[in-house]
Scaffold this active site. Structure first.
Site, short mmCIF file in Angstrom:
data_model
loop_
_atom_site.label_atom_id
_atom_site.label_comp_id
_atom_site.label_asym_id
_atom_site.label_seq_id
_atom_site.Cartn_x
_atom_site.Cartn_y
_atom_site.Cartn_z
N ASN A 32 1.11 -1.30 0.00
CA ASN A 32 0.13 0.27 0.17
C ASN A 32 0.83 1.13 0.11
OD1 ASN A 32 -1.77 2.04 0.56
ND2 ASN A 32 -2.21 1.28 2.59
N LYS A 54 0.14 4.31 -0.22
CA LYS A 54 -0.19 5.58 0.38
C LYS A 54 -0.18 6.58 -0.64
CE LYS A 54 -0.03 3.29 4.82
NZ LYS A 54 0.11 3.24 6.02
N HIS A 86 -9.48 1.19 4.47
CA HIS A 86 -8.24 1.47 5.43
C HIS A 86 -8.60 2.42 6.46
CE1 HIS A 86 -4.11 2.60 6.16
NE2 HIS A 86 -3.78 1.23 5.74
N GLU A 91 -6.60 4.57 7.72
CA GLU A 91 -6.34 6.15 7.41
C GLU A 91 -7.61 6.96 6.75
OE1 GLU A 91 -2.65 5.54 5.42
OE2 GLU A 91 -1.80 4.97 7.38
N GLU A 113 -5.34 -5.07 10.28
CA GLU A 113 -4.57 -3.92 10.37
C GLU A 113 -4.78 -3.10 11.86
OE1 GLU A 113 -2.50 -2.78 6.54
OE2 GLU A 113 -4.09 -1.16 6.91
N GLY A 133 2.41 2.53 10.76
CA GLY A 133 3.27 3.60 10.64
C GLY A 133 4.12 4.04 11.88
N SER A 141 3.48 -2.01 10.25
CA SER A 141 4.48 -1.94 10.44
C SER A 141 5.41 -3.53 10.15
CB SER A 141 5.05 -1.59 12.03
OG SER A 141 4.80 -0.33 12.15
#
Ligand code: 13P
Length: 266
Positions: free
Chosen positions: A25, A27, A110, A112, A182, A188, A228
């Site tokens: 991904n 991003k 996701h 985010e 996730e 991150g 991560s």
């Protein structure tokens, strides 16, 4: 295919029903020119992979990614899609538009998107519906916040996310759904769920799929871990019986690291 020694007997047999998928991904990273360069770098490193290899890139990079990946074993995905077929939705891209240029995968839900763009379980459900109707394969992201884990409600949260997002998805359509667990606190941050924590949740998700669908569907659905994951910790995470691949952020932007993760999955 080499698997760690812990994968024995029935667990191993069940895992063999599934082909792991490693998806990057990217991003909001890489221009089209950089996309071509990175895929050209990744291609020779993963050409013999026995697992699925996907790179999910920003919309503007899709053409470059499709062109660079042509003729290779790398599949291309988008990072989101809208639920409507077309219309007055400034700045959005529909699932049909993605399908029209030959994009086979799309990430939906996701954290985010949920955290910064107000997306919810219901919008995830509508986007999943649009993506499946357009013939795409969905990577559906679910995961708990740190405070939810601390309150011991991880599976309640993830159960709700999955039940809503998959409402109306048939068993036949489920073959085009990958679930990515996730944990939000691991994205991150450099904090990774331990292999046991990742497996525990992935196993519970598989149990939920069995309840909602069937044992055969639960045995065949690909459930990734993301958060991560990197070249150093991938083998341990991917060696878990219910971890069928990974959704990789930062480490997917470095060809050698991404290739090492792919190698660990195969
Ligand atoms: P990181 O691998 O950078 O933690 O990101 C994970 C992720 O969000 C993949 O979708």
């Amino acid at each position: 295919m080499s698997r760690p020694a812990i994968m024995k007997g029935c667990v191993l047999m069940n895992k063999q029903l599934r082909k792991p998928v490693i998806a990057g991904n990217w991003k909001m990273n890489k221009t089209p020119v950089e996309t071509t360069a990175l895929i050209n770098e990744i291609k020779p490193l993963v050409k013999d992979a026995s697992c699925g290899v996907v790179v999910c890139v920003p919309y503007i990079d899709l053409f470059a990614a499709l062109e660079a990946a042509k003729g290779s074993n790398i599949k291309v995905g988008a990072e989101n899609c809208h639920w409507a077929k077309s219309g007055a939705f400034t700045g959005e891209v529909s699932a049909d538009m993605l399908a029209s240029i030959g994009v086979p995968y799309v990430i939906i839900g996701h954290s985010e998107r949920r955290q910064y763009f107000g997306e919810t379980d219901v919008t995830a459900r509508d986007r999943v519906r649009a993506a499946l109707d357009a013939g795409l394969t969905v990577i559906l992201c679910v995961g708990e916040l740190l405070e939810e884990r601390e309150q011991n409600i991880t599976m309640e949260i993830i159960g709700k996310q999955i039940k809503i997002a998959l409402a109306g998805v048939t068993a036949a359509e489920l073959e085009r759904v990958i679930i990515a667990y996730e944990p939000v606190w691991a994205i991150g941050t450099g904090l990774t769920a331990t292999a046991e924590q990742a497996n525990e949740v992935n196993k519970a998700i598989r149990g939920l799929i069995e309840q909602l669908y069937s044992k055969a569907d639960a045995d065949s659905i690909v459930i990734q871990y993301g958060g991560s994951m990197n070249a150093q910790n991938a083998a341990e995470l991917l060696g878990q019986p219910d971890v069928d691949g990974g959704l990789i952020g930062g480490a997917s932007l470095k060809a050698a690291d991404f290739a090492k993760i792919v190698e660990a999955a195969c």
